[in-house]
Design a protein around this motif. Sequence first.
Motif, mmCIF file in Angstrom:
data_model
loop_
_atom_site.group_PDB
_atom_site.id
_atom_site.type_symbol
_atom_site.label_atom_id
_atom_site.label_comp_id
_atom_site.label_asym_id
_atom_site.label_seq_id
_atom_site.Cartn_x
_atom_site.Cartn_y
_atom_site.Cartn_z
ATOM 1 N N GLU A 347 0.829 -1.206 0.000
ATOM 2 C CA GLU A 347 0.000 0.000 0.000
ATOM 3 C C GLU A 347 0.860 1.251 0.000
ATOM 4 O O GLU A 347 0.552 2.237 -0.689
ATOM 5 C CB GLU A 347 -0.928 -0.015 1.215
ATOM 6 C CG GLU A 347 -2.034 -1.054 1.116
ATOM 7 C CD GLU A 347 -2.787 -1.250 2.427
ATOM 8 O OE1 GLU A 347 -3.915 -1.769 2.400
ATOM 9 O OE2 GLU A 347 -2.212 -0.891 3.494
ATOM 10 N N ASP A 371 -7.141 4.956 6.061
ATOM 11 C CA ASP A 371 -7.647 4.029 5.044
ATOM 12 C C ASP A 371 -8.565 4.738 4.058
ATOM 13 O O ASP A 371 -8.491 4.501 2.848
ATOM 14 C CB ASP A 371 -8.405 2.872 5.712
ATOM 15 C CG ASP A 371 -7.469 1.883 6.389
ATOM 16 O OD1 ASP A 371 -6.244 1.990 6.165
ATOM 17 O OD2 ASP A 371 -7.956 1.021 7.146
ATOM 18 N N ALA A 372 -9.441 5.605 4.579
ATOM 19 C CA ALA A 372 -10.374 6.315 3.704
ATOM 20 C C ALA A 372 -9.637 7.316 2.816
ATOM 21 O O ALA A 372 -9.936 7.447 1.619
ATOM 22 C CB ALA A 372 -11.436 7.023 4.538
ATOM 23 N N ARG A 374 -6.541 7.148 1.776
ATOM 24 C CA ARG A 374 -5.821 6.383 0.745
ATOM 25 C C ARG A 374 -6.785 5.867 -0.323
ATOM 26 O O ARG A 374 -6.496 5.916 -1.528
ATOM 27 C CB ARG A 374 -5.076 5.229 1.412
ATOM 28 C CG ARG A 374 -4.177 4.439 0.455
ATOM 29 C CD ARG A 374 -3.302 3.447 1.197
ATOM 30 N NE ARG A 374 -4.103 2.422 1.864
ATOM 31 C CZ ARG A 374 -4.204 2.304 3.179
ATOM 32 N NH1 ARG A 374 -3.587 3.156 3.975
ATOM 33 N NH2 ARG A 374 -4.933 1.344 3.719
ATOM 34 N N LYS A 375 -7.941 5.386 0.115
ATOM 35 C CA LYS A 375 -8.936 4.838 -0.815
ATOM 36 C C LYS A 375 -9.369 5.872 -1.853
ATOM 37 O O LYS A 375 -9.405 5.577 -3.056
ATOM 38 C CB LYS A 375 -10.153 4.356 -0.020
ATOM 39 C CG LYS A 375 -11.397 4.108 -0.863
ATOM 40 C CD LYS A 375 -12.609 3.901 0.026
ATOM 41 C CE LYS A 375 -13.903 4.000 -0.757
ATOM 42 N NZ LYS A 375 -15.094 3.839 0.098
ATOM 43 N N TRP A 376 -9.688 7.085 -1.405
ATOM 44 C CA TRP A 376 -10.203 8.071 -2.340
ATOM 45 C C TRP A 376 -9.122 8.625 -3.255
ATOM 46 O O TRP A 376 -9.359 8.856 -4.453
ATOM 47 C CB TRP A 376 -10.909 9.201 -1.583
ATOM 48 C CG TRP A 376 -12.229 8.740 -1.038
ATOM 49 C CD1 TRP A 376 -12.527 8.395 0.246
ATOM 50 C CD2 TRP A 376 -13.431 8.513 -1.784
ATOM 51 N NE1 TRP A 376 -13.824 7.984 0.355
ATOM 52 C CE2 TRP A 376 -14.416 8.056 -0.873
ATOM 53 C CE3 TRP A 376 -13.778 8.673 -3.124
ATOM 54 C CZ2 TRP A 376 -15.712 7.739 -1.262
ATOM 55 C CZ3 TRP A 376 -15.074 8.367 -3.527
ATOM 56 C CH2 TRP A 376 -16.020 7.899 -2.606
ATOM 57 N N GLY A 379 -8.193 5.748 -5.694
ATOM 58 C CA GLY A 379 -9.319 5.229 -6.440
ATOM 59 C C GLY A 379 -9.951 6.264 -7.333
ATOM 60 O O GLY A 379 -9.495 6.521 -8.458
ATOM 61 N N GLU A 380 -10.989 6.914 -6.834
ATOM 62 C CA GLU A 380 -11.750 7.852 -7.640
ATOM 63 C C GLU A 380 -10.910 9.017 -8.150
ATOM 64 O O GLU A 380 -11.002 9.407 -9.325
ATOM 65 C CB GLU A 380 -12.932 8.378 -6.817
ATOM 66 C CG GLU A 380 -13.859 9.312 -7.560
ATOM 67 C CD GLU A 380 -14.635 8.635 -8.681
ATOM 68 O OE1 GLU A 380 -15.302 9.343 -9.445
ATOM 69 O OE2 GLU A 380 -14.583 7.387 -8.775
ATOM 70 N N ASP A 416 -21.007 6.007 -1.016
ATOM 71 C CA ASP A 416 -19.879 6.122 -1.947
ATOM 72 C C ASP A 416 -20.311 6.645 -3.309
ATOM 73 O O ASP A 416 -19.607 7.446 -3.939
ATOM 74 C CB ASP A 416 -19.186 4.768 -2.100
ATOM 75 C CG ASP A 416 -18.247 4.464 -0.941
ATOM 76 O OD1 ASP A 416 -18.209 5.263 0.026
ATOM 77 O OD2 ASP A 416 -17.548 3.434 -0.999
#
Length: 508
Positions: A347, A371-372, A374-376, A379-380, A416
């Motif tokens: 990661e 985590d959130a 990194r996710k955004w 990702g998007e 989401d």
Amino acid sequence: MTGPATSTELMDYDQAVASFDPVLGLEVHVELGTVSKMFCGCDTTFGAPPNSQVCPTCLGLPGSLPVLNATAVESIVRVGLALGCDIASWCRFARKNYFYPDMPKNFQTSQYDEPICTDGHLEVEVDTDVGPRTFRVEIERVHMEEDTGKSLHVGGATGRIHGADYSLVDYNRAGIPLIEIVTKPVEGTGALAPRVARAYVTALRELMRTLGVSDVRMEQGSLRCDVNLSLRRSPSDPLGTRSETKNVNSLRSVERAVRHEFGRQAARLTAGGRVVQETRHWHEDTGTTTSGRSKEQAEDYRYFPEPDLVPVAPDPAWVEELRAGLPASPAVRRGELQAAWGATDQEMTALVNAGAVDLVESTVAAGAPPDAARKWWLGELARHANERSVDLAELPITPTQVAQVVALVESGALNDKLARQVIEGVLAGEGDPDAVVAGRGLAVVSDDSALLEAVDAALAADPDVAEKIRGGKVAAAGAVVGAVMKATRGQADAGRVRELVLERCGQA
């Protein structure tokens, strides 16, 4: 191909790699984040009205004399120390003479044969199919100079001087403290040459931010890279003739410029042509380079010592004080962040490769869970960056705004799907996340009365599914939940909808 290749012909990359050995050379220019310019007291704030931050000194008017910016000297010494360079006990400035309209005095105050920092290095890591590989990039010199002004060519199709109706010059940037970091030839990269170049500029940008000497915003020109590349048939052959692609201003473009030049030079050499030593222009829209001008040699600039500035002789004790005060290296900092975030090695590598470490750190500092965040970003937002062909940091959204989106999701105000629409709105310039939610009417519907109405309608529309749920097949509730989500344009609280469906069917 039967004749010499034109400048636009490219060889397939894998074929080029199989036929030639690349040698890189990278010259990175970094504008220092000082309050005033290198040799005068003019403001350096970005975005001021054209020619509003100038004075007789940075305009080179007769009778004006330069005074060296002490903070700039301190910054470059700290950069040199962080790169493992030797710090000169004595160095001086020189005049680099040329006629360009963006330098009103017709010479640039720089350093020539006596730079302040020499013989450093920076290790960079590139992820490969067989695991990470480390390259040691040797640095020849880091020297001080002043930036030039900025020319704007109006009219024509290319934005360059050829074909323009007229040209304008903004001298606000002229005289801003600049350091140039020049590598020695980088050999042994093979097919990884484009990725090594990008990794090096990425690592250098991260180091500048860690030291706090520059905002290194490539989209504003405070970090720019000149990409040199030459090809030879074998690593045992002499170095080939190099081209220099000027002022590449994004990490993605550094990689693309190396890849393009690799294919262009390989096609030309294979067809029996020769590579001309020249500067080349990078075109972001097409991902190609075009010829600029024949590359000058040092003697063409008629360097001579700057008579209006005394030599710089850093006190060794002061240099050691600066060394002792250096912050932890970016690698150490990444390790600390990884531990704090609970991220895996994979990661963290993904964040580094995407240039997202600083963005995620700032998003976390603004209140988002790691985590959130990194996710955004991976990702998007990475999807939007790819669609726009820009780096993540160039997207018109701030870490604080991303943290606001995350907070809305965490609170249940958005799901989401709606959050993605909010991000689209922010990127489209519709305001902060709250303004986009209000303007587009995107808040999650969690009011039971409104949800029950939609649930009852969905159950009535599909009595067979409703009967299955009443008979104990609760998995069938998913179809009803989907129908409600469609009817509410994705704005219903899916978890609460499911609860209400089961309640209505006697399965709660």
